[in-house]
Structures are given as structure tokens and as C-alpha cells.
Design a protein around this motif. Structure first.
Motif, PDB file in Angstrom:
ATOM      1  N   ARG A 160      14.635  -8.204  -9.964  1.00 15.12           N
ATOM      2  CA  ARG A 160      13.886  -9.402 -10.362  1.00 15.12           C
ATOM      3  C   ARG A 160      12.493  -9.390  -9.739  1.00 15.12           C
ATOM      4  O   ARG A 160      11.512  -9.816 -10.352  1.00 15.12           O
ATOM      5  CB  ARG A 160      14.649 -10.653  -9.942  1.00 15.12           C
ATOM      6  N   SER A 161      12.408  -8.909  -8.501  1.00 14.14           N
ATOM      7  CA  SER A 161      11.104  -8.792  -7.846  1.00 14.14           C
ATOM      8  C   SER A 161      10.170  -7.913  -8.666  1.00 14.14           C
ATOM      9  O   SER A 161       9.006  -8.259  -8.894  1.00 14.14           O
ATOM     10  CB  SER A 161      11.265  -8.206  -6.442  1.00 14.14           C
ATOM     11  N   LEU A 162      10.682  -6.801  -9.148  1.00 20.14           N
ATOM     12  CA  LEU A 162       9.866  -5.873  -9.932  1.00 20.14           C
ATOM     13  C   LEU A 162       9.416  -6.520 -11.239  1.00 20.14           C
ATOM     14  O   LEU A 162       8.248  -6.406 -11.636  1.00 20.14           O
ATOM     15  CB  LEU A 162      10.662  -4.599 -10.222  1.00 20.14           C
ATOM     16  N   ALA A 163      10.309  -7.226 -11.898  1.00 25.70           N
ATOM     17  CA  ALA A 163       9.954  -7.872 -13.166  1.00 25.70           C
ATOM     18  C   ALA A 163       8.863  -8.925 -12.961  1.00 25.70           C
ATOM     19  O   ALA A 163       7.913  -8.997 -13.743  1.00 25.70           O
ATOM     20  CB  ALA A 163      11.206  -8.511 -13.777  1.00 25.70           C
ATOM     21  N   LEU A 164       8.978  -9.721 -11.908  1.00 29.36           N
ATOM     22  CA  LEU A 164       7.969 -10.741 -11.639  1.00 29.36           C
ATOM     23  C   LEU A 164       6.623 -10.110 -11.271  1.00 29.36           C
ATOM     24  O   LEU A 164       5.573 -10.535 -11.751  1.00 29.36           O
ATOM     25  CB  LEU A 164       8.431 -11.644 -10.494  1.00 29.36           C
ATOM     26  N   ALA A 165       6.659  -9.078 -10.417  1.00 26.94           N
ATOM     27  CA  ALA A 165       5.418  -8.431  -9.984  1.00 26.94           C
ATOM     28  C   ALA A 165       4.704  -7.768 -11.162  1.00 26.94           C
ATOM     29  O   ALA A 165       3.472  -7.840 -11.272  1.00 26.94           O
ATOM     30  CB  ALA A 165       5.713  -7.411  -8.892  1.00 26.94           C
ATOM     31  N   GLN A 166       5.448  -7.145 -12.046  1.00 26.22           N
ATOM     32  CA  GLN A 166       4.836  -6.513 -13.226  1.00 26.22           C
ATOM     33  C   GLN A 166       4.226  -7.566 -14.149  1.00 26.22           C
ATOM     34  O   GLN A 166       3.158  -7.355 -14.732  1.00 26.22           O
ATOM     35  CB  GLN A 166       5.885  -5.685 -13.974  1.00 26.22           C
ATOM     36  N   GLU A 167       4.885  -8.719 -14.273  1.00 26.43           N
ATOM     37  CA  GLU A 167       4.351  -9.811 -15.088  1.00 26.43           C
ATOM     38  C   GLU A 167       3.022 -10.313 -14.524  1.00 26.43           C
ATOM     39  O   GLU A 167       2.065 -10.542 -15.264  1.00 26.43           O
ATOM     40  CB  GLU A 167       5.368 -10.956 -15.135  1.00 26.43           C
ATOM     41  N   VAL A 168       2.959 -10.451 -13.199  1.00 24.16           N
ATOM     42  CA  VAL A 168       1.745 -10.957 -12.560  1.00 24.16           C
ATOM     43  C   VAL A 168       0.594  -9.964 -12.698  1.00 24.16           C
ATOM     44  O   VAL A 168      -0.544 -10.348 -13.012  1.00 24.16           O
ATOM     45  CB  VAL A 168       2.018 -11.268 -11.072  1.00 24.16           C
ATOM     46  N   VAL A 169       0.865  -8.670 -12.482  1.00 17.22           N
ATOM     47  CA  VAL A 169      -0.189  -7.650 -12.500  1.00 17.22           C
ATOM     48  C   VAL A 169      -0.837  -7.511 -13.877  1.00 17.22           C
ATOM     49  O   VAL A 169      -2.007  -7.124 -13.983  1.00 17.22           O
ATOM     50  CB  VAL A 169       0.372  -6.293 -12.002  1.00 17.22           C
ATOM     51  N   LYS A 170      -0.116  -7.868 -14.922  1.00 13.47           N
ATOM     52  CA  LYS A 170      -0.694  -7.778 -16.270  1.00 13.47           C
ATOM     53  C   LYS A 170      -1.971  -8.608 -16.381  1.00 13.47           C
ATOM     54  O   LYS A 170      -2.914  -8.213 -17.068  1.00 13.47           O
ATOM     55  CB  LYS A 170       0.330  -8.266 -17.308  1.00 13.47           C
ATOM     56  N   ASP A 171      -2.004  -9.764 -15.716  1.00 15.44           N
ATOM     57  CA  ASP A 171      -3.155 -10.664 -15.825  1.00 15.44           C
ATOM     58  C   ASP A 171      -3.980 -10.754 -14.548  1.00 15.44           C
ATOM     59  O   ASP A 171      -5.089 -11.300 -14.563  1.00 15.44           O
ATOM     60  CB  ASP A 171      -2.682 -12.080 -16.195  1.00 15.44           C
ATOM     61  N   HIS A 172      -3.459 -10.211 -13.440  1.00 17.31           N
ATOM     62  CA  HIS A 172      -4.158 -10.348 -12.159  1.00 17.31           C
ATOM     63  C   HIS A 172      -4.131  -9.007 -11.427  1.00 17.31           C
ATOM     64  O   HIS A 172      -3.269  -8.763 -10.583  1.00 17.31           O
ATOM     65  CB  HIS A 172      -3.497 -11.448 -11.309  1.00 17.31           C
ATOM     66  N   GLU A 173      -5.091  -8.163 -11.725  1.00 17.13           N
ATOM     67  CA  GLU A 173      -5.158  -6.824 -11.126  1.00 17.13           C
ATOM     68  C   GLU A 173      -5.965  -6.886  -9.830  1.00 17.13           C
ATOM     69  O   GLU A 173      -7.042  -6.316  -9.706  1.00 17.13           O
ATOM     70  CB  GLU A 173      -5.773  -5.838 -12.110  1.00 17.13           C
ATOM     71  N   ASP A 174      -5.411  -7.550  -8.847  1.00 23.59           N
ATOM     72  CA  ASP A 174      -6.073  -7.673  -7.556  1.00 23.59           C
ATOM     73  C   ASP A 174      -5.260  -6.934  -6.494  1.00 23.59           C
ATOM     74  O   ASP A 174      -4.093  -6.586  -6.723  1.00 23.59           O
ATOM     75  CB  ASP A 174      -6.220  -9.144  -7.178  1.00 23.59           C
ATOM     76  N   ALA A 232       8.946 -21.810 -11.774  1.00 20.54           N
ATOM     77  CA  ALA A 232       9.558 -22.376 -12.980  1.00 20.54           C
ATOM     78  C   ALA A 232       8.582 -23.264 -13.736  1.00 20.54           C
ATOM     79  O   ALA A 232       8.729 -23.476 -14.944  1.00 20.54           O
ATOM     80  CB  ALA A 232      10.809 -23.172 -12.600  1.00 20.54           C
ATOM     81  N   GLN A 233       7.548 -23.778 -13.036  1.00 19.86           N
ATOM     82  CA  GLN A 233       6.516 -24.583 -13.689  1.00 19.86           C
ATOM     83  C   GLN A 233       5.338 -23.738 -14.171  1.00 19.86           C
ATOM     84  O   GLN A 233       4.345 -24.276 -14.649  1.00 19.86           O
ATOM     85  CB  GLN A 233       6.002 -25.658 -12.727  1.00 19.86           C
ATOM     86  N   GLY A 234       5.463 -22.411 -14.047  1.00 19.27           N
ATOM     87  CA  GLY A 234       4.446 -21.522 -14.605  1.00 19.27           C
ATOM     88  C   GLY A 234       3.397 -21.026 -13.637  1.00 19.27           C
ATOM     89  O   GLY A 234       2.442 -20.350 -14.051  1.00 19.27           O
ATOM     90  N   SER A 235       3.518 -21.298 -12.342  1.00 16.38           N
ATOM     91  CA  SER A 235       2.521 -20.865 -11.370  1.00 16.38           C
ATOM     92  C   SER A 235       2.588 -19.350 -11.172  1.00 16.38           C
ATOM     93  O   SER A 235       3.586 -18.832 -10.665  1.00 16.38           O
ATOM     94  CB  SER A 235       2.739 -21.570 -10.024  1.00 16.38           C
ATOM     95  N   TRP A 236       1.508 -18.628 -11.549  1.00 14.27           N
ATOM     96  CA  TRP A 236       1.510 -17.176 -11.365  1.00 14.27           C
ATOM     97  C   TRP A 236       1.477 -16.814  -9.880  1.00 14.27           C
ATOM     98  O   TRP A 236       2.081 -15.811  -9.460  1.00 14.27           O
ATOM     99  CB  TRP A 236       0.310 -16.533 -12.072  1.00 14.27           C
ATOM    100  N   LEU A 237       0.803 -17.646  -9.073  1.00 12.75           N
ATOM    101  CA  LEU A 237       0.728 -17.371  -7.643  1.00 12.75           C
ATOM    102  C   LEU A 237       2.116 -17.489  -7.015  1.00 12.75           C
ATOM    103  O   LEU A 237       2.498 -16.667  -6.166  1.00 12.75           O
ATOM    104  CB  LEU A 237      -0.235 -18.355  -6.988  1.00 12.75           C
ATOM    105  N   ALA A 238       2.884 -18.492  -7.437  1.00 13.03           N
ATOM    106  CA  ALA A 238       4.246 -18.642  -6.934  1.00 13.03           C
ATOM    107  C   ALA A 238       5.106 -17.460  -7.372  1.00 13.03           C
ATOM    108  O   ALA A 238       5.947 -16.976  -6.599  1.00 13.03           O
ATOM    109  CB  ALA A 238       4.848 -19.954  -7.432  1.00 13.03           C
ATOM    110  N   LYS A 239       4.884 -16.974  -8.586  1.00 15.96           N
ATOM    111  CA  LYS A 239       5.639 -15.800  -9.049  1.00 15.96           C
ATOM    112  C   LYS A 239       5.329 -14.589  -8.187  1.00 15.96           C
ATOM    113  O   LYS A 239       6.228 -13.802  -7.848  1.00 15.96           O
ATOM    114  CB  LYS A 239       5.313 -15.513 -10.517  1.00 15.96           C
TER     115      LYS A 239
END
Length: 562
Positions: free
Chosen positions: A500-514, A473-480
Motif C-alpha cells: 500500500r505504501s508503494l501504491a500511495l507513493a507512486q500516486e503522489v509522484v505522478k503529480d509531485h516530482e519533488d 481519505a479527504q484527498g490530501s496528497w501531502l497526507a498520502k
């Protein structure tokens, strides 16, 4: 008795993140005694001696509570046991107010208090066990770019330091770099963050050899102009002012002072941070030194050489005749054959020296020689070694006991990773919880990940989810990312939410392709029941792991199950 309330000095910039002790002082001075009691009690439970003392004062004076000399005596006893000067006199004053029938009860109450909140008890339950080690024992740097000296700072002859805390990701890259202490404020922050964010480390691995993260790595960056001198009077004035506030128990001042002490030890160059058994400190200052070391043969020189700077540190002792013995190089990383030759040449020069020192001094004391080579000049100093960051670590711990969330996070992560202390997972999680409860985002994300990992304690999906929710909720991508993993794989159906898991994971992968982010996205698709998409992203994770040189076997093993 009122004059015994020691901590009355506040930092004007203190924020709610510096809760507990400072808030207690503000409340006390405003005569809001119920709040003062609550805040002092919170710090007292962490072993903060000023808070324990102030509780004794309030019970002695009957401020917000019924006057109770027995309780006052017990709290004064705890403050004394935790090293607060003057608490012994306060304890005797409280004792003088007790009747004969109350003495035994007061003594029993004091013993009960010490069994929970005395120094020995806190060492078992909360305090780190200090040891001589490096700041980041598990981090091995491969590439470090020196910060650019800010033009305005150079023009104004400003010098100082920054302390930067950062995370090292699975690929060895730096993430989440933030300045936690600086002098002067803001002057060197941007230069420090730009430099540290570009650093590269060897990819960290866990005990099983799998890729892992390092959170809360720390470094102190020193900004000095060649040939310029530090204004000792101004420096002493600043440190004296902070020390006075720190002595009253002010956690913000204690944390700032810790940063300055770390920097001071860095610029003096005498922090000794290698594990070499039980080192002996307390060597005397040398009354004279030999001629300077000669520049190693073959080391580039001159404006056109492309050479900028090279630094060496050596540790040694002196025999009875003042000859260096037991010479060893510090801070050794990967070396070329040429590097090794220069190192040998300098050590041979040191071995031929003869130092003058007091005849009656102990010859076991350790010295550190710092040798800096520039394009056209050399700089050398020899000083007695200091125990590694002992004073600074003590100040950080005191700030944590005083309720400063950032200090609590630092102590907690130190305990988890064994930075200058013995690893203690239980204590580390406790300190992280204190910081997380105050909204410290890095503590929340680290606590969530550790509770998922389990380790020596039982895995707790529900608590992990709760903390990761707060950090996300504070914007941490790692927490997401880690929250997406929990929502896809938690053991209890009530905790899972595939959509919700899928939505969060897709949001993270946009900026962190690891690899780890792709792996979590595969978990999300699998939770949704789509094995084809899950396989696709596992293949992406496998390919990315191979490109980065990570251990690809975990991803291959998962693919083999499809």
C-alpha cells in the motif's frame, strides 16, 4: 434567570464545522437539553466564558439536570474569571439560593473549577502567550505578484479584503492556498488565490538546516481603488452586526470579525509587527501634519516608465518639540543600492519635520508613516501604531474556544510556528487535535506529520497513521505522501504495509516530482525488499534536490549506505 442566557444570535449560514457552542444554542432553544449540555460543556472546557455561563444557567434553572445552585455558582465563577460581563451578578444570584451549610461547599467547588478552567489555569495549559512578531516569522518572500483587480469589482467600485492561509513547500513554492475570510464574500477570492499560488519564498529550513515545510502561513490582501473612499457607514453597520453576534459568543461571527479587524489594521497601515523589545503604544492622534514627502529622486514616473507602485513604512517617536526620533524602516527585505538611497532620502525628509500634538501627551508613543508612490501621484498618512493584531488574535482565539475548527487549526499552527505567540508544541498539538476531531483536513495532516516528527513529545506512529488516514481519505496528497512513509518505515510491523505504501507513493509522484516524494518512494521500494529500485529513486531525489538548490546531503548520505 432565563434572560441571562446571553448567546442567542446565530449566523444563518453556520455549518456543522462550527460545532459545540452554536450547536449548543440550537439545542437549548429547541429544548434538547442533553445535547445543549454536552455542547456547552465541550466549549466550557476550552475556556469559552459564554458556554460556562450557560452551563450555570442550566444548573440554576434545572434544565436537563437536577437544579443545583452550587454547580451554577461554580460555573458563573469560571465565566466571571474569564472576563464575561454580568457573570458577577449571576454568581450573587446563585449565592442567594444557597443555605449556610452550602456556602463552603460552593466556594470549594468554585475554586476547584477555577484551578482547571479559570484564566490563570488556561494560560498554563491552553492559551497562547502573545508576543510582538510577524505573521510568518520563518517565511522570507522572494517574489510576490499583486492580485489582478477583478473587472466587475472595479466597475462596481467594490473594495474589500481576503485572508488567505497557505503552505510553503520545501522549494519555497505555495501550496494549498485557501480563503478563510473575505469581505465581500467571493468577490476577490479567485484573484487572491491566483496571485498567492504564484508567490515564491526562500526555501524553508528546520533548525538543523534541512529543507522543511511551513504550514498555515497567513496573509491579508487589501483591495482598494485609488482615490475611492470606503463607505464608513456601511462598514460600521457590518462590523457592528458582527460585533453584536461575536459578543454573544458566536464563533463564526468572531472569526469573521477577526478577518475584518486584520484588514482594518492593514488599510490603516498601522500594524507594527517587528520584534523590538517592549514597545509602547497609545500615542495620540497628530493635530496637524507637515507638507507631504517629496518623491525620491530617480524614482520612475509617468505612463511610459513601466513603474506601477512602491510602498514604504517607517516607525518613529516624537521628542518634546515634535521632532521625529528613532526613525526606522519597516518591512525591509532584499534591497539594491538604489533602494537604499531612496530609503535614506525619505528618512532624511522625515527627520526634518515638525509635528503638532497635544502638549500634555506622552512622548513615548510610536507612530507609523505609510508612504505610497504611484506612476503620477503620491499618498501619505501618519497614525499612532497599534499593537500587532491584538484584537484580531483575541477574536480568533475566542472562535477556537467556541469550537470553530478552522480557528482551532489557526491557533494550533500559530503555537507550533510562533506566529504572534511563543512557540508551545504541546498546546499547539492540543488545538490541532480539537480541529482534527471535527474533520478539519489541514489539522489532520499537520497533526499526523508532527506526531511522526516527534520533537519534544514522544513519536507516536499509530496516532500519526490514524490522522493521516483521515486526511488522505479527504484527498490530501501531502497526507498520502506522509502515510506512505509511515506504512514503509513505522517501528511496529503491525503498522507497516509495503504494498500500500508503494501504491500511495507512486500516486503522489505522478503529480509531485519533488525530492521528498522520491525519497518516500525509495522507502516504499526498500520496504518491498527491492534495493535496486530504492537506489534509483534516491538518485532521483538527489538530482532533484541539486536542481532546486536544496541541501542534498541527506539523500547522498542515504545513497552511501547502499
Amino acid at each position: 434567570m432565563r434572560q441571562w442566557l446571553l448567546a442567542t444570535s446565530l449566523l444563518a449560514a453556520a455549518s456543522p464545522a462550527f460545532a459545540d457552542f452554536n450547536d449548543g444554542l440550537k439545542a437549548y432553544l429547541a429544548k434538547d437539553y442533553p445535547k445543549a449540555l454536552a455542547e456547552f460543556r465541550a466549549s466550557a472546557q476550552l475556556g469559552q466564558p459564554n458556554a460556562q455561563f450557560n452551563l450555570g444557567v442550566m444548573y440554576f434553572n434545572g434544565e436537563g439536570v437536577t437544579r443545583d445552585p452550587e454547580e451554577a455558582y461554580a460555573w458563573f465563577a469560571a465565566a466571571e474569571d474569564n472576563g464575561l460581563a454580568g457573570a458577577d451578578k449571576a454568581k450573587l444570584k446563585a449565592l442567594s439560593q444557597l443555605g449556610k451549610g452550602q456556602l463552603k461547599a460552593a466556594s470549594n467547588l468554585a475554586q476547584q473549577r477555577l484551578s482547571l478552567l479559570g484564566q490563570t489555569a488556561l494560560e498554563k495549559t491552553l492559551l497562547p502567550e502573545i508576543r510582538v512578531t510577524t505573521d510568518n516569522p520563518e517565511a522570507h518572500p522572494l517574489k510576490r505578484r499583486d492580485p489582478r483587480y477583478p473587472q466587475n469589482a472595479a466597475r462596481n467600485m467594490e473594495m474589500g479584503f481576503t485572508k488567505v492561509i497557505f503552505d510553503i513547500n520545501e522549494a519555497g513554492g505555495v501550496e494549498n492556498a485557501r480563503v478563510v475570510s473575505a469581505m465581500p464574500p467571493q468577490v476577490f477570492n479567485k484573484a487572491s488565490l491566483d496571485a498567492v499560488s504564484s508567490w515564491k519564498y526562500a526555501p524553508p529550513k528546520d533548525k538543523d538546516g534541512h529543507p522543511s515545510r511551513i504550514q498555515g502561513a497567513a496573509v491579508v490582501l487589501d483591495y482598494r481603488l485609488v482615490g475611492a473612499q470606503i463607505d464608513d457607514k456601511a462598514f460600521d453597520k457590518l462590523t457592528d452586526a458582527l460585533a453584536q453576534k461575536a459578543q454573544t459568543g458566536n464563533p463564526a461571527a468572531q472569526f469573521q470579525l477577526a478577518g475584518i479587524l486584520e484588514w482594518q489594521q492593514n488599510i490603516d497601515g498601522w500594524r507594527f509587527t517587528e520584534i523590538q523589545g517592549k514597545e509602547h503604544y497609545g500615542a495620540p492622534e497628530l493635530s496637524a501634519k507637515p507638507s507631504s514627502l517629496k518623491r525620491p529622486k530617480g524614482l520612475p514616473q509617468g505612463r511610459d516608465s513601466g513603474f506601477k507602485y512602491r510602498h514604504w513604512r517607517f516607525a518613529f517617536r516624537l521628542d518634546e518639540k515634535g521632532k521625529p526620533v528613532g526613525i526606522r524602516q519597516l518591512d525591509i527585505h532584499k534591497q539594491s543600492a538604489e533602494d537604499a538611497g531612496w530609503n535614506r532620502e525619505l528618512m532624511e525628509q522625515i527627520a526634518k519635520r515638525h509635528y503638532h500634538r497635544p502638549h500634555d501627551s506622552d512622548n513615548q508613543g510610536l507612530y507609523v508613516l505609510s508612504y505610497n508612490v504611484y506612476r503620477n501621484s503620491e499618498e501619505e498618512t501618519v497614525r499612532p501604531a497599534l499593537p500587532p493584531q491584538q484584537s484580531a488574535r483575541d477574536m480568533v482565539l475566542k472562535a477556537a474556544q467556541g469550537g470553530l475548527a478552522l480557528a482551532q487549526y489557526q491557533v494550533g499552527s500559530d503555537l507550533l510556528y510562533g506566529r504572534s505567540c511563543v512557540v508551545d508544541r504541546r498546546k499547539g498539538l492540543d488545538w490541532l487535535t480539537y480541529a482534527a476531531q471535527q474533520g478539519q483536513v489541514e489539522a489532520q495532516e499537520l497533526l499526523g506529520m508532527e506526531l511522526v516528527k516527534g520533537g519534544e513529545t514522544q513519536r507516536d506512529w499509530a496516532k500519526a497513521k490514524a490522522w493521516l488516514e483521515k486526511a488522505a481519505a479527504q484527498g490530501s496528497w501531502l497526507a498520502k505522501r506522509e502515510l506512505a512513509r509511515v506504512l514503509a518505515t513505522a517501528d511496529a510491523a503491525s503498522l507497516r504495509d509495503p504494498s500500500r505504501s508503494l501504491a500511495l507513493a507512486q500516486e503522489v509522484v505522478k503529480d509531485h516530482e519533488d525530492p521528498n516524494s522520491y525519497d518516500v518512494l525509495a522507502d516504499a521500494w526498500l520496504a518491498k525488499g527491492d534495493k535496486r529500485e530504492a537506489r534509483h529513486y534516491l538518485e532521483e531525489a538527489l538530482a532533484e534536490a541539486k536542481d532546486r538548490g536544496w541541501d542534498a546531503s541527506p539523500y547522498q548520505q542515504r545513497l552511501n549506505t547502499f
